[in-house]
Scaffold this motif. Structure first.
Motif, PDB file in Angstrom:
ATOM      1  N   SER A   5       0.814  -1.141   0.073  1.00 57.52           N
ATOM      2  CA  SER A   5      -0.226  -0.065  -0.205  1.00 57.52           C
ATOM      3  C   SER A   5       0.706   0.987  -0.043  1.00 57.52           C
ATOM      4  O   SER A   5       2.021   1.264   0.246  1.00 57.52           O
ATOM      5  N   GLU A   6       0.332   2.226  -0.258  1.00 58.81           N
ATOM      6  CA  GLU A   6       1.089   3.617  -0.130  1.00 58.81           C
ATOM      7  C   GLU A   6       1.862   3.875   1.025  1.00 58.81           C
ATOM      8  O   GLU A   6       3.144   4.191   1.180  1.00 58.81           O
ATOM      9  N   ALA A   7       0.884   3.525   1.977  1.00 57.37           N
ATOM     10  CA  ALA A   7       1.406   3.876   3.843  1.00 57.37           C
ATOM     11  C   ALA A   7       2.789   2.977   3.842  1.00 57.37           C
ATOM     12  O   ALA A   7       3.718   3.303   4.321  1.00 57.37           O
ATOM     13  N   VAL A   8       2.615   1.416   3.299  1.00 56.54           N
ATOM     14  CA  VAL A   8       3.675   0.774   3.402  1.00 56.54           C
ATOM     15  C   VAL A   8       5.031   1.082   2.476  1.00 56.54           C
ATOM     16  O   VAL A   8       6.188   1.002   3.058  1.00 56.54           O
ATOM     17  N   GLN A   9       4.755   1.588   1.402  1.00 55.51           N
ATOM     18  CA  GLN A   9       5.683   2.071   0.474  1.00 55.51           C
ATOM     19  C   GLN A   9       6.223   3.196   1.486  1.00 55.51           C
ATOM     20  O   GLN A   9       7.864   3.143   1.300  1.00 55.51           O
ATOM     21  N   GLU A  10       5.605   4.127   1.788  1.00 52.90           N
ATOM     22  CA  GLU A  10       6.431   5.367   2.574  1.00 52.90           C
ATOM     23  C   GLU A  10       6.990   4.947   3.921  1.00 52.90           C
ATOM     24  O   GLU A  10       8.268   5.118   4.097  1.00 52.90           O
ATOM     25  N   ALA A  11       6.651   4.090   4.646  1.00 48.59           N
ATOM     26  CA  ALA A  11       7.414   3.463   5.804  1.00 48.59           C
ATOM     27  C   ALA A  11       8.584   2.735   5.525  1.00 48.59           C
ATOM     28  O   ALA A  11       9.733   2.848   6.001  1.00 48.59           O
ATOM     29  N   LEU A  12       8.452   1.827   4.370  1.00 52.77           N
ATOM     30  CA  LEU A  12       9.645   1.046   3.961  1.00 52.77           C
ATOM     31  C   LEU A  12      10.908   2.256   3.296  1.00 52.77           C
ATOM     32  O   LEU A  12      12.103   2.164   3.493  1.00 52.77           O
ATOM     33  N   GLN A  13      10.357   3.246   2.621  1.00 50.10           N
ATOM     34  CA  GLN A  13      11.525   4.238   2.281  1.00 50.10           C
ATOM     35  C   GLN A  13      11.809   5.226   3.412  1.00 50.10           C
ATOM     36  O   GLN A  13      13.019   5.457   3.299  1.00 50.10           O
ATOM     37  N   GLU A  14      11.075   5.579   4.324  1.00 49.15           N
ATOM     38  CA  GLU A  14      11.776   5.954   5.584  1.00 49.15           C
ATOM     39  C   GLU A  14      12.705   5.279   6.215  1.00 49.15           C
ATOM     40  O   GLU A  14      13.603   6.083   6.792  1.00 49.15           O
ATOM     41  N   ARG A  15      12.524   3.947   6.231  1.00 53.21           N
ATOM     42  CA  ARG A  15      13.424   2.986   6.833  1.00 53.21           C
ATOM     43  C   ARG A  15      14.552   2.830   6.125  1.00 53.21           C
ATOM     44  O   ARG A  15      15.286   1.815   6.383  1.00 53.21           O
ATOM     45  N   GLU A  16      14.719   3.369   4.778  1.00 52.35           N
ATOM     46  CA  GLU A  16      15.808   3.270   3.632  1.00 52.35           C
ATOM     47  C   GLU A  16      16.132   1.656   3.439  1.00 52.35           C
ATOM     48  O   GLU A  16      17.055   1.114   3.226  1.00 52.35           O
ATOM     49  N   LEU A  17      14.673   1.096   3.296  1.00 53.21           N
ATOM     50  CA  LEU A  17      14.714  -0.191   2.769  1.00 53.21           C
ATOM     51  C   LEU A  17      14.187  -0.002   1.238  1.00 53.21           C
ATOM     52  O   LEU A  17      14.687  -0.914   0.306  1.00 53.21           O
ATOM     53  N   LEU A  18      13.282   0.678   0.906  1.00 51.56           N
ATOM     54  CA  LEU A  18      12.815   0.772  -0.340  1.00 51.56           C
ATOM     55  C   LEU A  18      13.263   2.170  -0.944  1.00 51.56           C
ATOM     56  O   LEU A  18      13.305   3.133  -0.460  1.00 51.56           O
ATOM     57  N   PHE A  19      13.764   1.882  -2.349  1.00 48.56           N
ATOM     58  CA  PHE A  19      14.393   3.217  -2.950  1.00 48.56           C
ATOM     59  C   PHE A  19      13.866   3.462  -4.321  1.00 48.56           C
ATOM     60  O   PHE A  19      13.414   2.438  -5.195  1.00 48.56           O
ATOM     61  N   GLN A  20      13.255   4.435  -4.528  1.00 45.12           N
ATOM     62  CA  GLN A  20      12.516   4.937  -5.907  1.00 45.12           C
ATOM     63  C   GLN A  20      13.403   6.003  -6.864  1.00 45.12           C
ATOM     64  O   GLN A  20      13.810   7.025  -6.137  1.00 45.12           O
TER      65      GLN A  20
END
Length: 307
Positions: A106-121
Motif C-alpha cells: 500500500s502507499e503507507a507501507v511504501q512510505e514506511a519502507l522508504q523512511e526506513r531506507e529499505l525501499l528506494f525509488q
C-alpha cells in the motif's frame, strides 16, 4: 508526497471462501430436501447399496473424509492462497526485488519502507534492501492465517554470523491482486527476555538456520576465529558461556542476561543455563567443541524448554 502504486500489482490472489462455502451449504440442503429415505419395508436399490458400501469402506480406510470434505477442501484452498501471498513477499524481500515489494505494498507501507531506507525509488524504478547483513534463501513461515502472517528471516554477515529478523504482515485482497497494508520488522539482535528468545527461536536451535553445525557455516567461523583470536568479533567464541551470548544474539549484560555453565563429565557437551532477569524466565542450551580443544564452541539444544 505519497507514492502512486499505479500498475504495479504483480501477485493476483482472489479468495472466495465465504461465497463457495455458502454455495456448498446450499447444495447440501437441496440434496437433503430432494432425497427420500427408503422405507423399512422396501429394499435399497443396487446404487444405494453400492454408495453405502463405499461410504463404509472409506470410513474404515481413513483416506477420505466422508462428511465435511467440501469444506475442508475450501479451507485448504484459502490456506494455499494465503501462503502464496506470503511466499511471494518473502521471496521478493530476500531477492531484493523492489518492483514486487512496491507492487504488493500500500502507499503507507511504501512510505514506511522508504523512511526506513529499505525501499528506494528512482523515477518508475524501485530497488530494495542493502548488502549486509541480509537474509538468504532460508526463511520460515511461522504463522500464516487469513490475511496475516509472521515470517522468520535469517540475516547473514561474512563473519559468518546469523541474526533472526521477525516480520509481521497483514494484507487485503483487491480485484487485481493482494495489497500489504501493514508491515513490521523486528531485528532480534540483542535478546534480553524470554519472550524475545521464543520469538527468535520458536523451534530451538538444532535443524534450523541458527545451527552452525547444520547451516554450513561452522567450519568457516572456526577458521576465521582461529586466525583472529584477539578480534572481539571472534574472541568470545572460545568459551562456552560467551559463545552462547554471541551466537544466540543475547544482550551482553550480566545484570539482564545471566549465563551459567554446568560441565557434564559424562558428555562432550556443556550445559548452559540462561536467565532473563527482566521476566524471570530461564532456558537451557548446550554447547559443543567440534573442532578440537583449541576451537570454538557451537550452541546446540539441551532438550529443556523455556521456563
Amino acid at each position: 508526497m505519497k507514492q502512486q502504486r499505479g500498475k504495479k500489482k504483480a501477485v493476483s490472489v482472489v479468495i472466495a471462501a465465504g461465497m463457495l462455502l455458502l454455495s456448498l451449504t446450499g447444495c447440501g440442503s437441496r440434496e437433503e430436501a430432494g432425497m427420500q429415505a427408503p422405507s423399512a419395508e422396501s429394499p435399497q436399490s443396487d446404487q444405494e447399496e453400492e454408495r453405502e458400501e463405499t461410504k463404509e469402506a472409506v470410513q474404515e480406510d481413513g483416506t477420505e473424509t466422508v462428511e465435511g470434505t467440501q469444506g475442508t477442501e475450501e479451507n485448504s484452498s484459502a490456506a494455499r492462497e494465503n501462503r502464496r501471498v506470503v511466499e511471494a513477499w518473502a521471496g521478493a524481500w530476500i531477492g531484493r526485488d523492489g518492483e514486487t515489494i512496491a507492487a504488493m505494498s500500500s502507499e503507507a507501507v511504501q512510505e514506511a519502507l522508504q523512511e526506513r531506507e529499505l525501499l528506494f525509488q528512482e523515477g518508475d524504478t524501485y530497488t530494495f534492501g542493502w548488502s549486509s547483513p541480509w537474509p538468504d534463501e532460508d526463511y520460515q513461515l511461522e504463522e500464516v492465517t487469513d490475511n496475516s502472517a509472521v515470517i522468520l528471516y535469517y540475516a547473514r554477515t561474512s563473519d559468518p554470523h546469523v541474526t533472526v529478523w521477525r516480520e509481521s504482515l497483514t494484507w487485503h485482497s483487491e480485484a487485481d491482486g493482494s495489497v500489504v497494508e501493514a508491515e513490521e520488522l523486528e531485528r532480534l539482535g540483542y535478546i534480553c527476555s524470554g519472550e524475545e528468545y521464543v520469538r527468535a527461536y520458536p523451534h530451538g536451535i538444532e535443524n534450523t538456520p541458527m545451527d552452525y553445525l547444520g547451516n554450513g557455516m561452522g567450519e568457516a567461523l572456526n577458521q576465521n576465529a582461529m586466525q583472529n583470536k584477539d578480534n572481539v568479533s571472534y574472541s568470545g567464541l572460545f568459551a562456552p558461556e560467551t559463545a552462547v551470548v554471541q551466537e544466540l544474539n543475547l544482550l551482553n549484560n550480566p545484570e539482564k542476561v545471566k549465563v551459567e555453565t554446568v560441565p557434564d563429565a559424562q558428555s562432550d557437551r556443556v550445559l548452559i543455563h540462561i536467565t532473563f532477569t527482566e521476566d524471570g524466565s530461564t532456558v537451557a542450551v548446550s554447547a559443543v567443541c567440534p573442532y578440537g580443544e583449541d576451537g570454538i564452541w557451537i550452541v546446540q539444544d539441551s532438550g529443556a524448554k523455556l521456563e
